[in-house]
Design a protein around this motif. Sequence first.
Motif, PDB file in Angstrom:
ATOM      1  N   ARG A   9       2.374   6.748  14.177  1.00 50.28           N
ATOM      2  CA  ARG A   9       2.609   6.567  12.742  1.00 50.28           C
ATOM      3  C   ARG A   9       2.989   5.133  12.430  1.00 50.28           C
ATOM      4  NH1 ARG A   9       5.964   5.357   9.503  1.00 50.28           N
ATOM      5  NH2 ARG A   9       7.690   5.323  10.951  1.00 50.28           N
ATOM      6  N   SER A  10       3.859   4.570  13.239  1.00 51.26           N
ATOM      7  CA  SER A  10       4.327   3.203  13.035  1.00 51.26           C
ATOM      8  C   SER A  10       3.183   2.191  13.182  1.00 51.26           C
ATOM      9  CB  SER A  10       5.441   2.895  14.033  1.00 51.26           C
ATOM     10  OG  SER A  10       5.831   1.558  13.944  1.00 51.26           O
ATOM     11  N   LEU A  11       2.342   2.362  14.190  1.00 55.72           N
ATOM     12  CA  LEU A  11       1.196   1.454  14.393  1.00 55.72           C
ATOM     13  C   LEU A  11       0.249   1.471  13.193  1.00 55.72           C
ATOM     14  CD1 LEU A  11       0.308   2.164  18.126  1.00 55.72           C
ATOM     15  CD2 LEU A  11       1.114   0.006  17.182  1.00 55.72           C
ATOM     16  N   PHE A  12      -0.098   2.678  12.750  1.00 57.17           N
ATOM     17  CA  PHE A  12      -1.031   2.764  11.621  1.00 57.17           C
ATOM     18  C   PHE A  12      -0.396   2.294  10.318  1.00 57.17           C
ATOM     19  CE2 PHE A  12      -3.555   5.251  14.548  1.00 57.17           C
ATOM     20  CZ  PHE A  12      -4.822   4.813  14.228  1.00 57.17           C
ATOM     21  N   GLU A  13       0.877   2.544  10.152  1.00 58.57           N
ATOM     22  CA  GLU A  13       1.599   2.042   8.974  1.00 58.57           C
ATOM     23  C   GLU A  13       1.549   0.516   8.945  1.00 58.57           C
ATOM     24  OE1 GLU A  13       3.709   2.513   5.438  1.00 58.57           O
ATOM     25  OE2 GLU A  13       2.799   4.064   6.686  1.00 58.57           O
ATOM     26  N   ARG A  14       1.735  -0.104  10.095  1.00 60.84           N
ATOM     27  CA  ARG A  14       1.683  -1.568  10.193  1.00 60.84           C
ATOM     28  C   ARG A  14       0.281  -2.094   9.895  1.00 60.84           C
ATOM     29  NH1 ARG A  14       2.386  -5.342  15.367  1.00 60.84           N
ATOM     30  NH2 ARG A  14       2.346  -7.314  14.271  1.00 60.84           N
ATOM     31  N   LEU A  15      -0.743  -1.431  10.450  1.00 64.07           N
ATOM     32  CA  LEU A  15      -2.123  -1.860  10.192  1.00 64.07           C
ATOM     33  C   LEU A  15      -2.500  -1.719   8.719  1.00 64.07           C
ATOM     34  CD1 LEU A  15      -4.054  -0.416  13.265  1.00 64.07           C
ATOM     35  CD2 LEU A  15      -3.781  -2.826  12.653  1.00 64.07           C
ATOM     36  N   ARG A  16      -2.028  -0.659   8.084  1.00 65.43           N
ATOM     37  CA  ARG A  16      -2.384  -0.398   6.680  1.00 65.43           C
ATOM     38  C   ARG A  16      -1.544  -1.202   5.692  1.00 65.43           C
ATOM     39  NH1 ARG A  16      -2.590   5.624   8.568  1.00 65.43           N
ATOM     40  NH2 ARG A  16      -4.820   5.788   9.017  1.00 65.43           N
ATOM     41  N   ASN A  17      -0.508  -1.828   6.170  1.00 60.21           N
ATOM     42  CA  ASN A  17       0.367  -2.648   5.319  1.00 60.21           C
ATOM     43  C   ASN A  17       0.615  -3.966   6.031  1.00 60.21           C
ATOM     44  OD1 ASN A  17       1.045  -0.590   3.159  1.00 60.21           O
ATOM     45  ND2 ASN A  17       1.578   0.503   5.026  1.00 60.21           N
ATOM     46  N   PHE A  18      -0.467  -4.639   6.371  1.00 58.30           N
ATOM     47  CA  PHE A  18      -0.399  -5.826   7.210  1.00 58.30           C
ATOM     48  C   PHE A  18       0.346  -6.952   6.509  1.00 58.30           C
ATOM     49  CE2 PHE A  18      -2.148  -9.189   9.943  1.00 58.30           C
ATOM     50  CZ  PHE A  18      -1.896  -8.590  11.164  1.00 58.30           C
ATOM     51  N   SER A  19       1.082  -7.711   7.257  1.00 58.81           N
ATOM     52  CA  SER A  19       1.901  -8.822   6.746  1.00 58.81           C
ATOM     53  C   SER A  19       2.879  -8.357   5.680  1.00 58.81           C
ATOM     54  CB  SER A  19       1.009  -9.936   6.180  1.00 58.81           C
ATOM     55  OG  SER A  19       0.174 -10.440   7.183  1.00 58.81           O
ATOM     56  N   GLY A  20       3.275  -7.087   5.757  1.00 60.96           N
ATOM     57  CA  GLY A  20       4.256  -6.569   4.817  1.00 60.96           C
ATOM     58  C   GLY A  20       3.706  -6.244   3.443  1.00 60.96           C
ATOM     59  N   LYS A  21       2.403  -6.398   3.237  1.00 63.89           N
ATOM     60  CA  LYS A  21       1.800  -6.106   1.923  1.00 63.89           C
ATOM     61  C   LYS A  21       1.223  -4.697   1.941  1.00 63.89           C
ATOM     62  CE  LYS A  21       0.167 -10.770   1.806  1.00 63.89           C
ATOM     63  NZ  LYS A  21      -1.042 -11.543   1.904  1.00 63.89           N
ATOM     64  N   LYS A  22       1.552  -3.903   0.921  1.00 66.24           N
ATOM     65  CA  LYS A  22       1.049  -2.530   0.834  1.00 66.24           C
ATOM     66  C   LYS A  22      -0.472  -2.520   0.683  1.00 66.24           C
ATOM     67  CE  LYS A  22       1.898   1.872  -1.432  1.00 66.24           C
ATOM     68  NZ  LYS A  22       1.467   2.581  -0.270  1.00 66.24           N
ATOM     69  N   ASP A  23      -1.124  -1.581   1.375  1.00 64.89           N
ATOM     70  CA  ASP A  23      -2.580  -1.405   1.329  1.00 64.89           C
ATOM     71  C   ASP A  23      -3.326  -2.695   1.681  1.00 64.89           C
ATOM     72  OD1 ASP A  23      -2.298   1.275   0.581  1.00 64.89           O
ATOM     73  OD2 ASP A  23      -2.133   0.724  -1.526  1.00 64.89           O
ATOM     74  N   SER A  24      -2.827  -3.427   2.652  1.00 68.85           N
ATOM     75  CA  SER A  24      -3.453  -4.666   3.093  1.00 68.85           C
ATOM     76  C   SER A  24      -3.744  -4.567   4.586  1.00 68.85           C
ATOM     77  CB  SER A  24      -2.507  -5.837   2.819  1.00 68.85           C
ATOM     78  OG  SER A  24      -2.989  -7.004   3.419  1.00 68.85           O
ATOM     79  N   TYR A  25      -5.004  -4.740   4.956  1.00 71.15           N
ATOM     80  CA  TYR A  25      -5.420  -4.650   6.351  1.00 71.15           C
ATOM     81  C   TYR A  25      -5.572  -6.047   6.942  1.00 71.15           C
ATOM     82  CZ  TYR A  25      -6.395   0.258   5.419  1.00 71.15           C
ATOM     83  OH  TYR A  25      -6.291   1.577   5.092  1.00 71.15           O
ATOM     84  N   PRO A  26      -5.511  -6.172   8.279  1.00 69.97           N
ATOM     85  CA  PRO A  26      -5.693  -7.498   8.900  1.00 69.97           C
ATOM     86  C   PRO A  26      -7.078  -8.071   8.607  1.00 69.97           C
ATOM     87  CG  PRO A  26      -5.233  -5.794  10.573  1.00 69.97           C
ATOM     88  CD  PRO A  26      -5.294  -5.121   9.256  1.00 69.97           C
ATOM     89  N   SER A  27      -7.182  -9.374   8.533  1.00 76.02           N
ATOM     90  CA  SER A  27      -8.473 -10.035   8.297  1.00 76.02           C
ATOM     91  C   SER A  27      -8.986 -10.721   9.559  1.00 76.02           C
ATOM     92  CB  SER A  27      -8.355 -11.047   7.163  1.00 76.02           C
ATOM     93  OG  SER A  27      -7.396 -12.021   7.504  1.00 76.02           O
ATOM     94  N   GLU A  28      -8.165 -10.754  10.590  1.00 75.68           N
ATOM     95  CA  GLU A  28      -8.601 -11.325  11.864  1.00 75.68           C
ATOM     96  C   GLU A  28      -7.837 -10.668  13.000  1.00 75.68           C
ATOM     97  OE1 GLU A  28      -5.931 -15.378  11.644  1.00 75.68           O
ATOM     98  OE2 GLU A  28      -8.001 -15.419  10.950  1.00 75.68           O
TER      99      GLU A  28
END
Length: 159
Positions: free
Chosen positions: A115-134
């Motif tokens: 849950r924590s891993l996917f939460e981090r991926l789905r809220n990348f850089s602390g922004k809600k609904d933001s995925y990594p770009s690289e």
Amino acid sequence: MSDYICCTIFIDVFLLMFGQETLTGFKWMGNRAKDLLDQGKSVLFAFEEAIGYMCCNSVLDKDGVSAAAIAGEMISYLATKNKSLSQQLTTIFEEYGYHISKNSYFICHDQEVIRSLFERLRNFSGKKDSYPSECGRFSISAVRDLTTGYDSNQPDNKA
């Protein structure tokens, strides 16, 4: 031709020209193949890069026996052209480009860690609904998250 959404980028070259895309698993590919056959269309090939190939319409599932028979038929045909399988692969690479993929798996049974891993991926850089770009030195060209229904390749971002 059909692949599944987790597949190698090499097949994407062919899919753009000839193909269909399905969800992961031969149950989806076999069902899609049957739908296309019922519409009078031809289905030549379907595969998952890590698990198997569907090379004919007799068995709408992965089938190593038909895959081996068709590989033998292809090798025999190429021999009539004085061409090896390796030479044919080089021809395909020269026409469609060289591609490489490296798959690996991480297995985790701890639901809180998952849950924590996917939460981090789905809220990348602390922004809600933001995925990594690289990822390291590689850019990420698209993200499809079927759990949330997100697809960055779609105009409405819906999978």
